[in-house]
Design a protein around this motif. Structure first.
Motif, PDB file in Angstrom:
ATOM      1  N   CYS A  52       0.856  -1.188   0.000  1.00  0.00           N
ATOM      2  CA  CYS A  52       0.000   0.000   0.000  1.00  0.00           C
ATOM      3  C   CYS A  52       0.892   1.238   0.000  1.00  0.00           C
ATOM      4  O   CYS A  52       1.945   1.247   0.640  1.00  0.00           O
ATOM      5  CB  CYS A  52      -0.909   0.030   1.228  1.00  0.00           C
ATOM      6  SG  CYS A  52      -2.100  -1.334   1.270  1.00  0.00           S
ATOM      7  N   THR A  53       0.451   2.262  -0.721  1.00  0.00           N
ATOM      8  CA  THR A  53       1.245   3.473  -0.817  1.00  0.00           C
ATOM      9  C   THR A  53       0.337   4.679  -0.976  1.00  0.00           C
ATOM     10  O   THR A  53      -0.867   4.538  -1.206  1.00  0.00           O
ATOM     11  CB  THR A  53       2.249   3.367  -1.987  1.00  0.00           C
ATOM     12  OG1 THR A  53       3.214   4.400  -1.882  1.00  0.00           O
ATOM     13  CG2 THR A  53       1.555   3.436  -3.337  1.00  0.00           C
ATOM     14  N   ASP A  92      -4.663  -0.444  -7.572  1.00  0.00           N
ATOM     15  CA  ASP A  92      -6.059  -0.313  -7.170  1.00  0.00           C
ATOM     16  C   ASP A  92      -6.172   0.892  -6.239  1.00  0.00           C
ATOM     17  O   ASP A  92      -5.750   0.831  -5.081  1.00  0.00           O
ATOM     18  CB  ASP A  92      -6.482  -1.613  -6.456  1.00  0.00           C
ATOM     19  CG  ASP A  92      -7.908  -1.593  -5.964  1.00  0.00           C
ATOM     20  OD1 ASP A  92      -8.730  -0.812  -6.492  1.00  0.00           O
ATOM     21  OD2 ASP A  92      -8.207  -2.380  -5.032  1.00  0.00           O
ATOM     22  N   VAL A  93      -6.712   2.008  -6.749  1.00  0.00           N
ATOM     23  CA  VAL A  93      -6.896   3.214  -5.937  1.00  0.00           C
ATOM     24  C   VAL A  93      -8.132   3.005  -5.072  1.00  0.00           C
ATOM     25  O   VAL A  93      -9.201   2.643  -5.571  1.00  0.00           O
ATOM     26  CB  VAL A  93      -7.058   4.464  -6.829  1.00  0.00           C
ATOM     27  CG1 VAL A  93      -7.256   5.703  -5.975  1.00  0.00           C
ATOM     28  CG2 VAL A  93      -5.848   4.622  -7.747  1.00  0.00           C
ATOM     29  N   VAL A  94      -7.971   3.199  -3.759  1.00  0.00           N
ATOM     30  CA  VAL A  94      -9.083   2.980  -2.833  1.00  0.00           C
ATOM     31  C   VAL A  94      -9.297   4.212  -1.963  1.00  0.00           C
ATOM     32  O   VAL A  94      -8.358   4.960  -1.671  1.00  0.00           O
ATOM     33  CB  VAL A  94      -8.845   1.747  -1.933  1.00  0.00           C
ATOM     34  CG1 VAL A  94      -8.765   0.477  -2.764  1.00  0.00           C
ATOM     35  CG2 VAL A  94      -7.605   1.897  -1.093  1.00  0.00           C
ATOM     36  N   ASP A  99      -7.489  -2.329   4.488  1.00  0.00           N
ATOM     37  CA  ASP A  99      -7.276  -3.240   5.615  1.00  0.00           C
ATOM     38  C   ASP A  99      -5.856  -3.788   5.625  1.00  0.00           C
ATOM     39  O   ASP A  99      -5.261  -3.961   6.682  1.00  0.00           O
ATOM     40  CB  ASP A  99      -8.277  -4.395   5.571  1.00  0.00           C
ATOM     41  CG  ASP A  99      -9.693  -3.949   5.889  1.00  0.00           C
ATOM     42  OD1 ASP A  99      -9.865  -2.882   6.521  1.00  0.00           O
ATOM     43  OD2 ASP A  99     -10.627  -4.672   5.493  1.00  0.00           O
ATOM     44  N   GLU A 100      -5.318  -4.059   4.436  1.00  0.00           N
ATOM     45  CA  GLU A 100      -3.969  -4.614   4.354  1.00  0.00           C
ATOM     46  C   GLU A 100      -2.931  -3.665   4.951  1.00  0.00           C
ATOM     47  O   GLU A 100      -1.972  -4.106   5.565  1.00  0.00           O
ATOM     48  CB  GLU A 100      -3.577  -4.915   2.895  1.00  0.00           C
ATOM     49  CG  GLU A 100      -4.371  -6.030   2.269  1.00  0.00           C
ATOM     50  CD  GLU A 100      -5.561  -5.537   1.459  1.00  0.00           C
ATOM     51  OE1 GLU A 100      -6.110  -6.333   0.687  1.00  0.00           O
ATOM     52  OE2 GLU A 100      -5.945  -4.346   1.597  1.00  0.00           O
ATOM     53  N   TYR A 101      -3.143  -2.361   4.782  1.00  0.00           N
ATOM     54  CA  TYR A 101      -2.194  -1.398   5.340  1.00  0.00           C
ATOM     55  C   TYR A 101      -2.195  -1.490   6.867  1.00  0.00           C
ATOM     56  O   TYR A 101      -1.142  -1.463   7.502  1.00  0.00           O
ATOM     57  CB  TYR A 101      -2.536   0.024   4.891  1.00  0.00           C
ATOM     58  CG  TYR A 101      -1.507   1.038   5.343  1.00  0.00           C
ATOM     59  CD1 TYR A 101      -0.283   1.153   4.693  1.00  0.00           C
ATOM     60  CD2 TYR A 101      -1.740   1.867   6.444  1.00  0.00           C
ATOM     61  CE1 TYR A 101       0.671   2.065   5.102  1.00  0.00           C
ATOM     62  CE2 TYR A 101      -0.787   2.783   6.861  1.00  0.00           C
ATOM     63  CZ  TYR A 101       0.411   2.864   6.194  1.00  0.00           C
ATOM     64  OH  TYR A 101       1.361   3.762   6.613  1.00  0.00           O
ATOM     65  N   ARG A 123      -5.580   7.838   9.577  1.00  0.00           N
ATOM     66  CA  ARG A 123      -6.871   8.159   8.958  1.00  0.00           C
ATOM     67  C   ARG A 123      -7.019   9.662   8.706  1.00  0.00           C
ATOM     68  O   ARG A 123      -7.682  10.068   7.749  1.00  0.00           O
ATOM     69  CB  ARG A 123      -8.014   7.623   9.814  1.00  0.00           C
ATOM     70  CG  ARG A 123      -8.062   6.105   9.827  1.00  0.00           C
ATOM     71  CD  ARG A 123      -9.237   5.559  10.632  1.00  0.00           C
ATOM     72  NE  ARG A 123      -9.126   4.138  10.865  1.00  0.00           N
ATOM     73  CZ  ARG A 123      -9.346   3.188   9.975  1.00  0.00           C
ATOM     74  NH1 ARG A 123      -9.673   3.513   8.748  1.00  0.00           N
ATOM     75  NH2 ARG A 123      -9.226   1.915  10.288  1.00  0.00           N
ATOM     76  N   SER A 124      -6.371  10.507   9.532  1.00  0.00           N
ATOM     77  CA  SER A 124      -6.455  11.950   9.318  1.00  0.00           C
ATOM     78  C   SER A 124      -5.521  12.409   8.188  1.00  0.00           C
ATOM     79  O   SER A 124      -5.740  13.458   7.597  1.00  0.00           O
ATOM     80  CB  SER A 124      -6.124  12.709  10.602  1.00  0.00           C
ATOM     81  OG  SER A 124      -4.741  12.648  10.890  1.00  0.00           O
ATOM     82  N   LEU A 125      -4.491  11.634   7.889  1.00  0.00           N
ATOM     83  CA  LEU A 125      -3.498  12.009   6.886  1.00  0.00           C
ATOM     84  C   LEU A 125      -3.906  11.595   5.477  1.00  0.00           C
ATOM     85  O   LEU A 125      -3.738  12.348   4.529  1.00  0.00           O
ATOM     86  CB  LEU A 125      -2.144  11.377   7.246  1.00  0.00           C
ATOM     87  CG  LEU A 125      -0.953  11.730   6.383  1.00  0.00           C
ATOM     88  CD1 LEU A 125      -0.665  13.231   6.414  1.00  0.00           C
ATOM     89  CD2 LEU A 125       0.269  10.951   6.860  1.00  0.00           C
ATOM     90  N   TYR A 126      -4.438  10.384   5.336  1.00  0.00           N
ATOM     91  CA  TYR A 126      -4.746   9.823   4.018  1.00  0.00           C
ATOM     92  C   TYR A 126      -6.250   9.861   3.752  1.00  0.00           C
ATOM     93  O   TYR A 126      -7.025   9.362   4.556  1.00  0.00           O
ATOM     94  CB  TYR A 126      -4.304   8.360   3.941  1.00  0.00           C
ATOM     95  CG  TYR A 126      -2.835   8.126   4.139  1.00  0.00           C
ATOM     96  CD1 TYR A 126      -1.939   8.313   3.100  1.00  0.00           C
ATOM     97  CD2 TYR A 126      -2.337   7.682   5.362  1.00  0.00           C
ATOM     98  CE1 TYR A 126      -0.579   8.075   3.273  1.00  0.00           C
ATOM     99  CE2 TYR A 126      -0.982   7.436   5.547  1.00  0.00           C
ATOM    100  CZ  TYR A 126      -0.118   7.639   4.496  1.00  0.00           C
ATOM    101  OH  TYR A 126       1.216   7.393   4.671  1.00  0.00           O
TER     102      TYR A 126
END
Length: 165
Positions: A52-53, A92-94, A99-101, A123-126
């Motif tokens: 994930c990135t 895959d843009v989500v 969940d994997e992250y 969660r506040s950053l991405y």
């Protein structure tokens, strides 16, 4: 390489041990033709490697242009155990955090309170991420006990031929 051959290698105990590690090295070719190799967290879901990135990661345009990649997962002890993989990256843009992250970063030692704070920060950053999903198309396990690098295997074969001549 046939799918059943890949599965046989990936189901070996040493491979399963390596696939449970935190980091892999992702190799890809940049659009200018030069190679790149980066350490990145990953998770194995039984059939695919998932990375994930960020949506603005510099590697993404290169992976879109040429999705062929190689991965190395290894140990730092002697003799090393090395799992080499090749495959094709699907992007895959989500929305939100995959969940994997959260899984791949869940193995780090954190108290429950630290984990809550970390997840809130993430969660506040991405607002979203990109899942890089790689299905292995080639695999090799090197443990220096039952398997060796192909060049060393060739030297062992040549020595045996000389000794039997």
């Amino acid at each position: 390489m046939e799918t059943h051959e890949i599965a046989e290698i990936l189901n070996r105990p040493i491979s399963r041990e390596l696939l449970a590690r935190d980091l892999t090295r992702l190799a890809y070719v940049a659009t200018d033709g030069t190679p790149r190799s980066i350490p990145i967290a990953f998770t194995w879901n039984g059939t695919e490697i998932v990375l994930c990135t960020t949506k603005n990661a510099p590697k993404l345009p290169h992976l879109r242009a040429n999705p062929m990649v190689a991965l190395t997962i290894d140990t730092e002890v002697h003799p090393p155990k090395i799992l080499l993989l090749r495959g094709r990256a699907a992007l895959d843009v989500v929305d939100g955090i995959p969940d994997e992250y959260l899984q791949m970063n869940g193995s780090y030692a954190m108290t429950d309170e630290q984990r809550v704070e970390w997840e809130a920060e993430i969660r506040s950053l991405y607002d979203g991420m990109v899942r890089i999903v790689i299905t292995p198309t080639w695999a090799k396990l090197i443990d220096f006990e039952t398997t060796l690098p192909s060049a060393v295997e060739e030297l062992v074969r040549q020595r045996a031929e000389r000794q039997n001549a």
